[in-house]
Design an enzyme around this catalytic site. Structure first.
Site, mmCIF file in Angstrom:
data_model
loop_
_atom_site.group_PDB
_atom_site.id
_atom_site.type_symbol
_atom_site.label_atom_id
_atom_site.label_comp_id
_atom_site.label_asym_id
_atom_site.label_seq_id
_atom_site.Cartn_x
_atom_site.Cartn_y
_atom_site.Cartn_z
ATOM 1 N N GLU A 256 0.854 -1.196 0.000
ATOM 2 C CA GLU A 256 0.000 0.000 0.000
ATOM 3 C C GLU A 256 0.893 1.250 0.000
ATOM 4 O O GLU A 256 1.882 1.318 0.721
ATOM 5 C CB GLU A 256 -0.917 -0.060 1.244
ATOM 6 N N HIS B 25 -32.326 -6.281 24.140
ATOM 7 C CA HIS B 25 -31.209 -6.923 24.820
ATOM 8 C C HIS B 25 -31.299 -8.430 24.633
ATOM 9 O O HIS B 25 -32.398 -8.984 24.692
ATOM 10 C CB HIS B 25 -31.279 -6.592 26.322
#
Ligand SMILES: Cc1cc2nc3c(=O)[nH]c(=O)nc-3n(C[C@H](O)[C@H](O)[C@H](O)COP(=O)(O)OP(=O)(O)OC[C@H]3O[C@@H](n4cnc5c(N)ncnc54)[C@H](O)[C@@H]3O)c2cc1C
Length: 471
Positions: free
Chosen positions: A206, A447
Site C-alpha cells: 500500500e 437486549h
C-alpha cells in the site's frame, strides 16, 4: 436487420443504479427500456463485486468461526475446501439474484435489450453490440448508468491470469500459493481476506501509511489487531515499480519504506488501486454531456447532465462509488423525469468494509472533523462491555458517535466489530433525522443485541452508560 424503437425512458447499464432507475421509472408509469450486455440486470455489483465478494467473505468467516469455536468446547475437524463446489455455490448466489432481477424486469413490463449502446444524438441511441446491433432506439429521456472499471497501473497491465483485477479474482479460477495485493483499500482488503481464508499466502502493498486510507485510524486499529497474522507480509508507504511475468510467476520490484520485506515473485498479483468511470465508446461527443477532469459525468441535484434529455447516476458520476448510492440516485433521476419535485441530497451515505471485523461509518468522521477544524464531541462504547459481543466471543470492537457540542446532534457514527454493517443504518437514520445523543439514549434497544452499543455510546456522553463505570 436494423430496427427502430422508441421509449419514454431508456436506461443504459443494468447495475444497481440502472435497474433501480428502470424499476422506479416503470413503477411511476413510464414506458421503459433497459440495456445491458448481461443476460439479466445486476451490473458489477451482482456479477463481479458486492455479491460474489460477500458470499465468499461469509464462507471464510464461517471457516474461521469453526476454528475459533474450539475455545468454547466445540471442536470440528480441520475444514476442507472443495473449490469446484465453492465456485458453484458462489455462482448460484449470483444466478439466483440476477435471475430474480430478470423476473422483476419482465413483471414491470420493462423491455430488456441485451447489448451495448452509444448515443447518436440527444434523443437517439445506437446498439453497437448484442442481439440488436445496428438498431436505433429513440428516447425522450435517457439515464446513463454504465458504472466503473478497475484502474490499471503502468507496468502492471491485466493479463487476467497472473496480473488480475477484482473481477478475475472473484471468478476464482485458481487459488494461488502466493498472492500480492496492490492497494489496501476496501476491495484489496476484502479480496485479500478471501484468498487468505482459502489458503493463499497473501501479501499486501500500500502506497499510504496504513490499511483503508481515509478511514478513522481507531477503527482500522481493531481490524489490524485481529488480523495481524492473516497476511504473510504487509508493506506500507511502498509501491510496485515493475512487474514481469516469467515462468508462471510475476517478478516484482518494490520501492519505498518496506520494499525489502517483499518477495521477488508471486504466483498472482491483484491490482486493487481504485476504479474509473466507464465513459469510453458511449458517443458522449454526440451530446452536450460534460465530464470533469477525472472523467466523471457532471450532473445537477436531479442527476441531469448538461444535455437536458440525459441523466446520469452511479459510479459514472463519482464518489462514493457504492451500490446503494447508485440506486438512490437512480430513483431520484426516475422521479425527476416523471415530473416529481425531487433532489439528491443525502446527509449521510453509509460505507461498509466487509472484512472481519467489519468497519462501517456514516456522516462526519473524526478524521474529517479534524481536517475541517470542526469542534465535535466524540463518545465511544467498547464492545468489551457488551453482553451480546461476549456471547458471540467477539469483544473486539467499539461504537463511536460524533456529536455537535452545542445541540448534541449526531453528525456521524462509526462502528467496528462483527456485523457492524448491519448496525450502521440506525446511525444513517439518526443523521438524516437530525437525531440527538439524547434520542439514542432514550430509545429502548433490544437486549442482548449489538445495537445496544449505540444507545450506550450515547449514554456514555452523559457519564451514564449502564455497563461502563465512570470513576
Ligand atoms: C470487488 C467489488 C466489491 C464491491 N463491494 C461493494 C459493496 O459491498 N457494497 C457496495 O455498495 N458497493 C460495492 N462495490 C461497488 C459497486 O459494485 C458499485 O458501486 C456499483 O456496482 C455501481 O453501480 P452502477 O449502477 O453505477 O454501475 P455498475 O454496477 O458498474 O453497472 C454498470 C453496467 O453497465 C453496463 N454497461 C457499460 N457500458 C454499457 C453500454 N455502453 N451499454 C450498455 N450497458 C453498458 C456494464 O456492463 C454494467 O453491467 C464493489 C465493487 C467491487 C469491484
Amino acid at each position: 436487420m436494423a430496427k427502430q424503437q422508441a421509449y419514454e425512458v431508456v436506461v443504459i447499464g443494468g447495475g444497481p443504479g440502472g435497474y433501480g432507475a428502470a424499476f422506479m421509472a416503470a413503477d411511476l408509469g413510464l414506458e421503459v427500456a433497459l440495456i445491458d450486455p448481461e443476460a439479466n440486470p445486476g451490473g458489477v455489483c451482482l456479477y463481479r463485486g458486492c455479491i460474489p465478494s460477500k458470499a465468499l467473505l461469509h464462507l471464510v468467516k464461517v471457516k474461521q468461526e469453526a476454528l475459533e469455536a474450539e475455545a468454547w468446547g466445540l471442536q470440528f475437524s480441520e475444514p476442507k475446501l472443495h473449490m469446484d463446489k465453492i465456485r458453484d455455490w458462489k455462482n448460484k448466489v449470483v444466478e439466483k439474484l440476477t435471475g430474480g432481477l430478470g423476473t422483476l424486469t419482465k413483471k414491470r413490463k420493462i423491455t430488456y435489450i441485451r447489448g451495448m449502446a452509444q448515443f447518436a444524438d440527444a434523443h437517439t441511441l445506437e446498439m453497437v453490440a448484442g442481439e440488436e446491433e445496428g438498431s436505433k432506439i429513440k428516447f425522450q429521456h435517457a439515464i446513463l448508468a454504465t458504472g466503473s472499471e478497475p484502474v490499471e497501473l503502468p507496468g502492471l497491465s491485466f493479463d487476467h491470469h497472473h496480473i488480475i483485477n477484482s473481477a478475475d479474482a472473484l471468478n476464482l479460477e485458481q487459488v494461488p500459493e502466493t498472492l500480492l495485493v496492490v492497494g489496501a483499500g476496501y476491495i484489496g482488503l476484502e479480496i485479500g481476506t478471501i484468498y487468505a481464508g482459502l489458503g493463499s499466502k497473501v501479501s499486501l502493498v500500500e502506497m499510504t501509511d496504513g490499511f483503508m486510507p481515509g478511514a478513522d485510524r481507531d477503527l482500522v486499529d481493531v481490524f489490524s489487531k485481529r488480523n495481524k497474522d492473516l497476511f504473510e507480509t504487509v508493506m506500507f508507504e511502498t509501491k510496485v515499480t515493475e512487474a514481469q511475468v516469467k515462468k508462471k510467476q510475476v517478478r516484482v520490484k518494490f520501492e519505498g519504506k518496506d520494499a525489502d520485506k517483499g518477495n521477488d515473485s508471486y504466483e498472482q498479483v491483484l491490482v486493487a488501486v481504485g476504479r474509473k468511470p466507464r465513459t469510453q465508446n458511449l458517443g458522449l461527443e454526440n451530446t452536450k454531456v460534460k465530464v470533469d477532469d477525472k472523467g466523471f459525468v457532471q450532473v445537477n441535484a436531479q442527476r441531469q447532465t448538461a444535455e437536458p434529455s440525459i441523466y446520469a447516476i452511479g459510479d459514472i458520476i463519482g464518489e462514493p462509488m457504492l451500490a446503494h448510492k447508485a440506486t438512490h440516485e437512480g430513483k431520484v433521476a426516475a422521479e425527476a423525469i416523471a415530473g416529481h419535485k425531487t433532489a439528491y441530497e443525502p446527509q449521510a451515505i453509509p460505507a461498509v468494509v466487509f472484512t472481519d471485523p467489519e468497519i462501517a461509518w456514516c456522516g462526519l468522521t473524526e478524521t474529517e472533523a479534524k481536517a475541517q477544524d470542526k469542534k465535535v464531541k466524540v463518545t465511544r462504547f467498547p464492545w468489551a462491555a457488551s453482553g451480546r459481543a461476549t456471547t458471540l466471543g467477539r469483544n473486539d470492537g467499539f461504537t463511536k458517535l460524533i456529536i455537535e457540542p452545542d445541540t448534541e446532534r449526531i453528525l456521524g457514527v462509526a462502528i467496528v466489530g462483527t456485523n457492524a454493517g448491519d448496525l450502521i443504518p440506525e446511525g444513517v437514520l439518526a443523521v438524516e433525522m437530525a437525531a440527538t445523543a439524547k434520542d439514542f439514549a432514550l430509545t429502548i434497544h433490544p437486549h442482548p443485541t449489538l445495537s445496544e452499543t449505540l444507545m450506550e455510546a450515547a449514554e456514555a456522553l452523559y457519564g451514564q452508560s449502564t455497563h461502563i463505570f465512570r470513576k
